[in-house]
Design a protein around this motif. Structure first.
Motif, PDB file in Angstrom:
ATOM      1  N   ASP A   1    -115.944  -4.785   9.178  1.00  0.00           N
ATOM      2  CA  ASP A   1    -115.478  -5.183  10.834  1.00  0.00           C
ATOM      3  C   ASP A   1    -114.492  -6.152  11.044  1.00  0.00           C
ATOM      4  OD1 ASP A   1    -117.494  -6.298  13.277  1.00  0.00           O
ATOM      5  OD2 ASP A   1    -117.188  -8.171  12.385  1.00  0.00           O
ATOM      6  N   ASP A   2    -113.712  -6.776  10.189  1.00  0.00           N
ATOM      7  CA  ASP A   2    -112.117  -6.949  10.471  1.00  0.00           C
ATOM      8  C   ASP A   2    -111.558  -6.102  10.578  1.00  0.00           C
ATOM      9  OD1 ASP A   2    -112.662  -9.357   9.085  1.00  0.00           O
ATOM     10  OD2 ASP A   2    -112.181  -9.625   7.555  1.00  0.00           O
ATOM     11  N   GLU A   3    -111.552  -4.615   9.970  1.00  0.00           N
ATOM     12  CA  GLU A   3    -110.647  -3.502  10.535  1.00  0.00           C
ATOM     13  C   GLU A   3    -111.195  -3.338  11.892  1.00  0.00           C
ATOM     14  OE1 GLU A   3    -107.690  -0.448  10.764  1.00  0.00           O
ATOM     15  OE2 GLU A   3    -108.291  -2.546   9.075  1.00  0.00           O
ATOM     16  N   THR A   4    -111.964  -3.414  12.971  1.00  0.00           N
ATOM     17  CA  THR A   4    -112.417  -3.738  14.517  1.00  0.00           C
ATOM     18  C   THR A   4    -112.083  -4.620  15.502  1.00  0.00           C
ATOM     19  OG1 THR A   4    -114.538  -4.238  13.958  1.00  0.00           O
ATOM     20  CG2 THR A   4    -114.201  -1.818  13.594  1.00  0.00           C
ATOM     21  N   ASP A   5    -111.993  -5.597  14.741  1.00  0.00           N
ATOM     22  CA  ASP A   5    -111.821  -6.446  15.521  1.00  0.00           C
ATOM     23  C   ASP A   5    -110.912  -7.704  15.057  1.00  0.00           C
ATOM     24  OD1 ASP A   5    -113.763  -8.129  14.073  1.00  0.00           O
ATOM     25  OD2 ASP A   5    -114.744  -7.875  14.593  1.00  0.00           O
TER      26      ASP A   5
ATOM     27  N   ILE B   1    -106.139  -1.571  13.938  1.00  0.00           N
ATOM     28  CA  ILE B   1    -106.811  -0.221  15.331  1.00  0.00           C
ATOM     29  C   ILE B   1    -107.066  -1.548  16.830  1.00  0.00           C
ATOM     30  CG2 ILE B   1    -107.023   1.648  14.086  1.00  0.00           C
ATOM     31  CD1 ILE B   1    -109.385   0.460  14.329  1.00  0.00           C
ATOM     32  N   SER B   2    -106.903  -2.390  16.166  1.00  0.00           N
ATOM     33  CA  SER B   2    -107.973  -3.776  17.427  1.00  0.00           C
ATOM     34  C   SER B   2    -107.001  -3.344  18.797  1.00  0.00           C
ATOM     35  CB  SER B   2    -108.307  -5.146  17.505  1.00  0.00           C
ATOM     36  OG  SER B   2    -106.184  -5.809  17.291  1.00  0.00           O
ATOM     37  N   ASP B   3    -105.935  -2.820  18.897  1.00  0.00           N
ATOM     38  CA  ASP B   3    -105.013  -2.991  19.784  1.00  0.00           C
ATOM     39  C   ASP B   3    -104.514  -1.462  20.622  1.00  0.00           C
ATOM     40  OD1 ASP B   3    -103.614  -2.528  17.888  1.00  0.00           O
ATOM     41  OD2 ASP B   3    -101.725  -3.845  19.218  1.00  0.00           O
ATOM     42  N   ASP B   4    -105.608  -0.416  19.672  1.00  0.00           N
ATOM     43  CA  ASP B   4    -105.922   0.605  20.156  1.00  0.00           C
ATOM     44  C   ASP B   4    -107.151   1.155  20.300  1.00  0.00           C
ATOM     45  OD1 ASP B   4    -105.439   3.584  20.354  1.00  0.00           O
ATOM     46  OD2 ASP B   4    -103.452   3.041  19.232  1.00  0.00           O
ATOM     47  N   TRP B   5    -106.889   1.567  21.622  1.00  0.00           N
ATOM     48  CA  TRP B   5    -108.383   1.758  22.130  1.00  0.00           C
ATOM     49  C   TRP B   5    -108.992   2.857  22.042  1.00  0.00           C
ATOM     50  CZ3 TRP B   5    -113.383   0.572  23.436  1.00  0.00           C
ATOM     51  CH2 TRP B   5    -114.260   1.596  24.234  1.00  0.00           C
ATOM     52  N   ASN B   6    -108.117   3.835  21.725  1.00  0.00           N
ATOM     53  CA  ASN B   6    -107.971   5.188  21.327  1.00  0.00           C
ATOM     54  C   ASN B   6    -108.456   5.669  20.272  1.00  0.00           C
ATOM     55  OD1 ASN B   6    -108.430   6.584  24.141  1.00  0.00           O
ATOM     56  ND2 ASN B   6    -105.653   6.846  23.759  1.00  0.00           N
ATOM     57  N   ARG B   7    -106.966   4.908  18.800  1.00  0.00           N
ATOM     58  CA  ARG B   7    -107.850   5.037  17.333  1.00  0.00           C
ATOM     59  C   ARG B   7    -108.947   4.159  17.187  1.00  0.00           C
ATOM     60  NH1 ARG B   7    -103.144   2.259  14.903  1.00  0.00           N
ATOM     61  NH2 ARG B   7    -104.450   3.236  12.516  1.00  0.00           N
ATOM     62  N   ALA B   8    -109.465   2.655  17.494  1.00  0.00           N
ATOM     63  CA  ALA B   8    -111.005   2.318  17.387  1.00  0.00           C
ATOM     64  C   ALA B   8    -112.375   3.348  17.964  1.00  0.00           C
ATOM     65  CB  ALA B   8    -110.222   1.157  17.775  1.00  0.00           C
ATOM     66  N   SER B   9    -111.750   3.473  18.714  1.00  0.00           N
ATOM     67  CA  SER B   9    -113.021   4.619  19.213  1.00  0.00           C
ATOM     68  C   SER B   9    -112.653   5.597  17.737  1.00  0.00           C
ATOM     69  CB  SER B   9    -112.467   5.238  20.492  1.00  0.00           C
ATOM     70  OG  SER B   9    -113.066   4.520  21.438  1.00  0.00           O
TER      71      SER B   9
END
Length: 245
Positions: free
Chosen positions: A100-104, A111-119
């Motif tokens: 969860d820390d990695e997502t937000d 990756i939280s500031d990169d929509w494509n990488r996060a998706s």
């Protein structure tokens, strides 16, 4: 606990009294405990966190995560479990919090500031979880990802596979969880009032359901006994969360 807040264009001040953990405990009278093998569990927790985060190269993240005291979390959720069951039950939470820390996390996420990488990260996670719970080989899982933040789920999948059968495992993915966030707080007052009301109403609903279930099973002592144990287990979990945080 009293805190002072400032709000409004003229920076008016007000003092709010926030319920403490002790106050909640006094009103609940719910059971709590800690597993006697918490130190042994902590050794396992630290090793698990290291195996997931050692390749990240972020010493601050590693240090911060290891200080979260997941051992207390697990040991107070399941104070009477066998050690093996305690270790297996604690493992998913270690993985989930790190993932969860990695997502937000603004502090740790890459990756939280990169929509494509996060998706992509989230989709690979779903694929990995689905395949690992289906008993896919290590080679097949490696084709999905070797990222430790996702692949750290493998021990969890193995434990679940040992505990569940082919009929129950698919149900884990039949109704995926939906995480909703709502901005309900418009001021310090409403935020704290809302949190207190959530706790109060949750306790009332829980205890009403407890009373109803135990009354319904009063004619079947064994079922009533098993229900009582399950309900107490839920209470231990709630108090565990309160103590841990």
């Amino acid at each position: 606990m009293a805190i002072t807040i400032q709000e409004g264009p003229v920076m008016e001040t007000a003092t709010l009294v926030v319920p403490t953990k002790a106050t909640v405990h006094e009103k609940l009278h719910w059971p709590q405990g800690v597993h006697p093998e918490i130190e042994k569990l902590d050794e396992y927790v630290q090793e698990t966190i290291l195996s997931i985060l050692s390749s990240s190269g972020n010493e601050n993240r590693l240090r911060s995560t290891r200080a979260c005291n997941f051992a207390l979390f697990g040991a107070s959720w399941w104070p009477f479990a066998s050690y093996d069951a305690l270790r297996i039950c604690t493992c998913p939470f270690i993985w989930l919090f790190v993932w969860d820390d990695e997502t937000d996390s603004l502090e740790f996420s890459t990756i939280s500031d990169d929509w494509n990488r996060a998706s992509t990260f989230r989709q690979r996670t779903v694929d990995y979880l689905r395949e690992s719970l289906s008993g896919a080989s290590q080679m097949s899982l490696s084709e999905i990802t070797t990222d430790p933040l996702i692949a750290g789920f493998k021990p969890v999948a193995e434990a679940i596979s040992r505990a569940c059968n082919d009929r129950t495992i698919p149900s884990l993915f039949s109704n995926p969880s939906t995480f909703l966030a709502a901005r309900l707080c418009t001021s310090g007052y409403t935020c704290i009032d809302h949190a207190v009301n959530i706790i109060r109403s949750s306790i009332e609903r829980f205890e009403a359901a407890e009373k109803q279930l135990l009354e319904r099973s009063s004619s079947t002592p064994k079922i009533r006994e098993d229900l009582g144990k399950f309900i107490d287990g839920c209470k231990y979990a709630c108090i565990s969360n309160l103590n841990w945080r």
